[in-house]
Design an enzyme around this catalytic site. Structure first.
Site, mmCIF file in Angstrom:
data_model
loop_
_atom_site.group_PDB
_atom_site.id
_atom_site.type_symbol
_atom_site.label_atom_id
_atom_site.label_comp_id
_atom_site.label_asym_id
_atom_site.label_seq_id
_atom_site.Cartn_x
_atom_site.Cartn_y
_atom_site.Cartn_z
ATOM 1 C CE LYS A 48 -4.019 -2.056 -0.065
ATOM 2 N NZ LYS A 48 -4.912 -1.987 -1.226
HETATM 3 N N1 PMP Z 1 -3.626 -8.117 1.382
HETATM 4 C C1 PMP Z 1 -3.739 -7.162 2.310
HETATM 5 C C2 PMP Z 1 -3.137 -7.409 3.662
HETATM 6 C C3 PMP Z 1 -4.424 -5.973 2.033
HETATM 7 O O1 PMP Z 1 -4.520 -5.022 2.981
HETATM 8 C C4 PMP Z 1 -5.003 -5.806 0.753
HETATM 9 C C5 PMP Z 1 -5.755 -4.532 0.471
HETATM 10 N N2 PMP Z 1 -7.117 -4.549 0.744
HETATM 11 C C6 PMP Z 1 -4.886 -6.841 -0.188
HETATM 12 C C7 PMP Z 1 -4.174 -7.969 0.156
HETATM 13 C C8 PMP Z 1 -5.490 -6.759 -1.550
HETATM 14 O O2 PMP Z 1 -4.801 -5.898 -2.402
HETATM 15 P P1 PMP Z 1 -5.597 -4.959 -3.402
HETATM 16 O O3 PMP Z 1 -6.405 -4.029 -2.555
HETATM 17 O O4 PMP Z 1 -4.556 -4.275 -4.204
HETATM 18 O O5 PMP Z 1 -6.496 -5.819 -4.224
#
Ligand code: PMP
Length: 344
Positions: A48
């Site tokens: 992130k």
């Molecule tokens: N794993 C974790 C720990 C996350 O915080 C997120 C975000 N919601 C994701 C996977 C999924 O990634 P994305 O939001 O880019 O689909």
């Protein structure tokens, strides 16, 4: 590579360029090579960081943010931490609206990074003025020169992965990658990585990871919202109860759903077998990879990249707690042995 300079000017210069690490034990019995893109290596301990930096810098380019402006997001998780970190370095205020289910530890982490945290009641509908969505929207409307990250509905989310994570995987594998396995929440990672890699080589397979209890896999297959698919589950950050516009379903070949229990054991296995201390969704990605392998997706020529979203330190009270695992009934049928503690 800039990352290996002796002195960097601030932590933001360390975002991205995460390592690609070979799995040596867990996937030994499978055909193909298995490499993990370890996003816990980012300074904010998750992928992130990439979206927080990109969205804030885009707002700067558009002239929306000036010194002392405010950045707002709804999250208690990784995105909140990353946004707070970016704001600290760049001199913006950071407001995070979280729901009251967020643990004290998580709220404490956001506060430690200088954020102003609004804790909103968890059990109200999304359109209730007290919900964290509505509180964030209101604060955005009331605050001049503010930016609302809105990661589920912001196309800059996947664009950040299109511009960084995707090219890194392509370059690190010298274009030899054949499959990527990626968890989908907002869909930003899978959409950005998938789009970039398919533009480079349309034969690359983009394999999604969803949770039992989430809508994404069924929606991908039928284009219909089947609320019968919805029920509570424990993996945070994976799957969704709505369809995020940040997800580009066209670049995803297929989804596999994983169970809470299997994902938790796989994360523990990554730690004790490979020395990779990762989060719950990393376990989900490994579990899905095993399920794809069982279904015959890979052969001896496959080079499979698993994107592991974050670091394990945020999960000490969950998957790395034996008590928590016990309470969930996750030790009833299987137990990966971890270390031992003896008090002297
Ligand atoms: N794993 C974790 C720990 C996350 O915080 C997120 C975000 N919601 C994701 C996977 C999924 O990634 P994305 O939001 O880019 O689909």
């Amino acid at each position: 590579m800039e990352k290996h300079q002796r002195i960097v000017n601030n932590v933001l210069e360390l975002i991205g360029d995460t390592p690609l690490i070979r799995l040596n034990k867990i996937t030994q019995h499978l055909s193909g090579q298995f490499l993990v893109k370890y996003e816990g290596y980012n300074p904010g301990h998750s992928m992130k960081d990439r979206i927080a930096l990109h969205i804030v810098e885009e707002a700067e380019r558009r002239g929306v943010l000036k010194k002392g402006s405010t950045v707002i997001e709804t999250t208690s998780g990784n995105t909140g931490f990353s946004v707070a970190m970016v704001c600290l370095i760049k001199g913006y205020n950071c407001i995070l609206a979280v729901n009251s289910k967020a643990s004290e530890g998580k709220i404490g982490m956001l506060k430690a990074m200088g954020a102003k945290v609004y804790v909103c009641p968890a059990h109200v509908s999304a359109d209730d003025p007290r919900s964290y969505y509505e509180v964030a929207k209101r604060l955005h409307a009331e605050t001049a020169d503010s930016v609302y990250i809105n990661q589920y509905f912001n196309s800059l989310n996947s664009e950040s992965h299109y511009l960084s994570t995707g090219p890194e995987i392509w370059e690190q594998t010298e274009g030899k990658v054949t499959h990527v396995v990626v968890a989908s929440g907002t869909g930003g990672t899978i959409s950005g990585v998938g789009k970039y890699l398919k533009e480079k080589n349309p034969n690359i397979k983009v394999l999604g990871v969803d949770a039992y209890g989430s809508l994404l896999k069924k929606f991908h297959e039928t284009k219909e919202l089947d609320t019968n698919e919805l029920y509570p589950y424990r993996i945070e950050g994976l799957g969704k109860n709505l369809i995020p516009s940040a997800t580009n379903f066209e670049v995803i070949d297929v989804f596999e759903k994983v169970k809470d229990e299997d994902a938790a054991h796989r994360a523990r296995e990554l730690a004790v077998s490979e020395g990779l201390f990762t989060g719950y969704t990393s376990g989900a990605v490994l579990q899905a990879t095993m399920q794809y392998a069982d279904k015959g997706y890979f052969d001896k020529d496959s080079m499979v990249v698993l994107v592991l979203p974050d670091h394990g330190s945020r999960y000490m009270e969950k998957i790395y707690s034996d008590e928590w695992m016990q309470e969930q009934g996750f030790f009833d049928s299987q137990k990966v042995s971890s270390g031992e503690v003896e008090y002297v």
